[in-house]
Enzyme design. Structure first.
Site, short mmCIF file in Angstrom:
data_model
loop_
_atom_site.label_atom_id
_atom_site.label_comp_id
_atom_site.label_asym_id
_atom_site.label_seq_id
_atom_site.Cartn_x
_atom_site.Cartn_y
_atom_site.Cartn_z
N LYS A 1 0.82 -1.19 0.00
CA LYS A 1 0.00 0.00 0.00
C LYS A 1 0.86 1.25 0.00
O LYS A 1 0.38 2.35 -0.19
CB LYS A 1 -0.88 0.03 1.27
N GLY A 2 2.15 1.09 0.26
CA GLY A 2 3.02 2.23 0.50
C GLY A 2 3.08 3.27 -0.60
O GLY A 2 3.21 4.46 -0.34
N ASP B 1 7.24 3.32 -2.56
CA ASP B 1 7.38 4.46 -1.66
C ASP B 1 8.83 4.75 -1.34
O ASP B 1 9.27 5.89 -1.36
CB ASP B 1 6.55 4.25 -0.37
N ASP C 1 14.93 0.85 0.27
CA ASP C 1 15.66 0.63 1.53
C ASP C 1 16.74 -0.41 1.27
O ASP C 1 17.80 -0.08 0.76
CB ASP C 1 14.64 0.22 2.60
P1 IMP Z 1 13.28 -2.84 0.71
O1 IMP Z 1 12.80 -4.09 0.04
O2 IMP Z 1 14.14 -3.14 1.91
O3 IMP Z 1 13.91 -1.83 -0.22
O4 IMP Z 1 12.04 -2.21 1.42
C1 IMP Z 1 11.08 -1.55 0.78
C2 IMP Z 1 9.84 -1.55 1.62
O5 IMP Z 1 10.12 -1.50 3.01
C3 IMP Z 1 9.06 -0.31 1.32
O6 IMP Z 1 8.11 -0.56 0.31
C4 IMP Z 1 8.41 0.02 2.63
O7 IMP Z 1 7.18 -0.64 2.71
C5 IMP Z 1 9.29 -0.58 3.68
N1 IMP Z 1 10.13 0.44 4.35
C6 IMP Z 1 11.47 0.60 4.24
N2 IMP Z 1 11.89 1.65 4.97
C7 IMP Z 1 10.80 2.17 5.55
C8 IMP Z 1 10.60 3.30 6.43
O8 IMP Z 1 11.51 4.05 6.83
N3 IMP Z 1 9.32 3.52 6.81
C9 IMP Z 1 8.26 2.75 6.41
N4 IMP Z 1 8.41 1.70 5.59
C10 IMP Z 1 9.68 1.41 5.18
MG MG Z 2 5.55 -1.10 2.07
#
Ligand code: IMP
Ligand code: MG
Length: 177
Positions: free
Chosen positions: A42-43, A99, A102
């Site tokens: 949903k982000g 969104d 990370d």
């Molecule tokens: P990744 O796969 O680690 O790049 O994470 C991406 C997902 O982690 C994003 O779509 C967010 O839902 C969640 N996420 C990563 N960092 C944050 C944050 O600081 N706040 C809220 N959600 C986060």
């Molecule tokens: Mg997310």
């Protein structure tokens, strides 16, 4: 809700001006193509709705439900596809919206899947990118803002399912976590 916020990192007006620029670049980068935009729920829904209304180009919007965080603050390291059906992307130009970038695992896993499904090309856009080493080798083509490696909420981003409706990106007070 607003009482739980320690500081506003990026306010609404600043986000809006940045989206104007991103939308212009997206328009220029996909000349003549009918784009398929994939919104990660949903982000990315707030980012997508504000960004895509600025893009003057024919496009189709599809949503995908993936889970990587499972509501907490730590990445689980695994990306689950939760939908029964995958959008039709065979031979299409795809713009993938999330969104925040990370660890990079989500964008990496979804981009790979889109290419497996026959997408002609996949470009990615994120509202935020954390400045840190990525677990998966991926960077986004369009980045709204680079931020430090801290946990943020608002403008679509949640903490345990809440705060997505804050109109800005902010950091929570310790006592709210
Ligand atoms: P990744 O796969 O680690 O790049 O994470 C991406 C997902 O982690 C994003 O779509 C967010 O839902 C969640 N996420 C990563 N960092 C944050 C944050 O600081 N706040 C809220 N959600 C986060
Ligand atoms: Mg997310």
């Amino acid at each position: 809700m607003r009482n739980d916020v320690e500081k506003v990192l990026i306010d609404e007006a600043v986000i809006g001006r940045r989206l104007d620029t991103l939308a212009e670049r997206i328009e220029a980068d996909f000349p003549g193509e009918t784009l398929v935009v994939i919104v990660l729920l949903k982000g990315a829904m707030v980012f997508a709705s504000d960004l895509l209304r600025r893009v003057e180009r024919k496009l189709e919007i599809e949503c995908l439900n993936v889970a990587s965080y499972h509501g907490g603050m730590e990445s689980s390291g695994k990306v689950d596809f939760l939908d029964r059906h995958f959008p039709e992307v065979n031979g299409r130009h795809v713009l993938l919206l999330d969104d925040i970038l990370d660890t990079g695992r989500t964008l990496h896993a979804v981009s790979e899947r889109l290419l497996e499904e026959g997408a002609k090309a996949v470009r990615t856009a994120v509202l935020l990118a954390k400045e840190k080493a990525r677990a998966a080798h991926v960077e986004a083509d369009y980045v709204g803002f680079e931020i430090g490696d801290e946990f943020v909420v608002g403008y679509g981003l949640d903490y345990q399912g809440k705060y997505r409706n804050l109109p800005y990106v902010g950091v929570l007070k310790e006592e709210a976590i």
